[in-house]
Design a protein around this motif. Structure first.
Motif, short mmCIF file in Angstrom:
data_model
loop_
_atom_site.label_atom_id
_atom_site.label_comp_id
_atom_site.label_asym_id
_atom_site.label_seq_id
_atom_site.Cartn_x
_atom_site.Cartn_y
_atom_site.Cartn_z
N PHE A 13 0.82 -1.20 0.00
CA PHE A 13 0.00 0.00 0.00
C PHE A 13 0.86 1.26 0.00
O PHE A 13 0.62 2.19 -0.78
CB PHE A 13 -0.93 -0.02 1.22
N GLU A 44 -7.91 -3.25 1.98
CA GLU A 44 -9.09 -2.39 2.06
C GLU A 44 -10.27 -3.16 2.66
O GLU A 44 -11.06 -2.61 3.43
CB GLU A 44 -9.44 -1.84 0.69
N LEU A 51 -9.16 3.03 0.57
CA LEU A 51 -7.90 3.72 0.84
C LEU A 51 -7.36 4.45 -0.37
O LEU A 51 -6.61 5.42 -0.22
CB LEU A 51 -6.86 2.72 1.34
N LEU A 52 -7.73 3.97 -1.57
CA LEU A 52 -7.18 4.54 -2.81
C LEU A 52 -8.29 4.87 -3.79
O LEU A 52 -9.26 4.13 -3.93
CB LEU A 52 -6.22 3.53 -3.46
N PRO A 61 -4.48 8.51 -2.77
CA PRO A 61 -5.10 8.07 -1.52
C PRO A 61 -6.32 8.91 -1.18
O PRO A 61 -6.35 10.12 -1.45
CB PRO A 61 -3.99 8.26 -0.50
N GLY A 65 -7.03 7.16 3.45
CA GLY A 65 -5.79 6.57 2.96
C GLY A 65 -4.57 7.39 3.30
O GLY A 65 -3.50 6.84 3.60
N HIS A 69 -1.65 5.94 5.49
CA HIS A 69 -0.31 5.90 4.90
C HIS A 69 0.73 6.38 5.90
O HIS A 69 1.80 5.76 6.05
CB HIS A 69 -0.28 6.75 3.63
#
Length: 304
Positions: A13, A44, A51-52, A61, A65, A69
């Motif tokens: 990720f 996810e 998240l993306l 993101p 996200g 991160h």
């Protein structure tokens, strides 16, 4: 195994976010794009949120996200540091170890330890800088500082490894005058040797039990700027003074110094190891600190 797979998903990720693309992340990781996409999708599902944001041009993101991160980067860095420390722990100490310590504590405690350290680890050399000033570890390229007392806030990494007691002491020549003391209020009438290396050399707070506390302000007959010299002045009959146990214990035990009003206690101070900010500590640093901690645990019992 499950924990390792979860860490891999976090790494995949982070790589996608940093690269902005599944394809570039896969190239960086040396695996296929399909594996990266599959593992991020499972991540996810596990966290229960998107998240993306995937577009034809770029992967970005989401707000969740971005926060995730930052946490993932921290977790992966901690894992990398832990593995690095394990690898270094298996390495034999070697190379030049540069240490700074206060003059008094360094002379009485650190110097004997340095000689034992170089004997135990012949591939190590030591440079010891004894100074009562606050040496800058980064600019002077120090591996380790040993500091005593009370630390101010700092961006450096510090660890308390022990403590020291402080004693009000006097010379044997003062035995009769000390015996006549009725309490702390009589102390200012006796000559006092002030230690100008301290922030407040004349004002001391004494405690007895949990309830009683009294601050005494002495009058300096002599003022000196190093602790060993203060101790020598007391030995020679210059007056009372306050000394740390690592200097005074032996003299108190053999009668070269007298413990004044021992039922009253002075504040204890800490013994600290201080390190420059670094991801890993070399084996030479860890080995020396381990020897110092072991030495502190076997010190002479406190004077009663």
């Amino acid at each position: 195994m499950q924990e390792a797979r979860n860490l891999n998903r976090l790494a995949y990720f982070v790589a996608v976010v940093d690269a902005g693309s599944f394809t570039r992340a896969a190239e960086y990781l040396g695996i296929t794009k399909a594996v990266v996409s599959q593992q991020v999708a499972r991540l996810e599902q596990e966290v229960g949120t998107t998240l993306l944001m995937r577009t034809t041009r770029r992967v970005q993101p989401t707000e969740a996200g971005q926060m995730f991160h930052a946490r993932c980067v921290s977790i992966l860095r901690e894992a990398e540091d832990a593995l690095g420390e394990l690898a270094q722990a298996r390495s034999e100490p070697k190379g030049l170890l540069r240490i700074t310590a206060p003059y008094d504590y360094g002379t009485s405690v650190v110097v004997p330890l340095v000689t034992a350290f170089t004997s135990r680890y012949p591939d190590c050399r030591v440079e010891l800088n004894l100074s009562d000033r606050m040496v800058d570890l980064v600019s002077e390229n120090m591996d380790l500082a040993i500091r005593v007392g009370w630390l101010a806030d700092s961006s450096l990494q510090a660890r308390r490894i022990g403590f020291f007691r402080q004693y009000l002491v006097g010379p044997p020549q003062f035995a009769a005058r000390i015996a006549e003391l009725n309490g702390l209020a009589d102390l200012p009438a006796l000559p006092f040797v002030a230690n100008n290396a301290l922030r407040e050399p004349l004002e001391w707070t004494f405690t007895r039990g949990d309830q009683e506390a009294l601050t005494v302000r002495f009058k300096a007959a002599i003022a000196i700027n190093t602790t060993p010299a203060v101790m020598e002045a007391v030995r020679q009959g210059g007056g009372l003074s306050v000394l740390p146990d690592f200097l005074a214990t032996a003299d108190l035990a053999d009668g070269r110094l007298l413990h004044v009003l021992p039922e009253w206690q002075l504040p204890s101070g800490g013994v600290f190891t201080v390190y420059p900010a670094a991801r890993f500590r070399p084996p030479k640093v860890s080995a020396f600190v381990d020897m110092l901690i072991a030495a502190l645990r076997t010190e002479t019992p406190p004077v009663e």
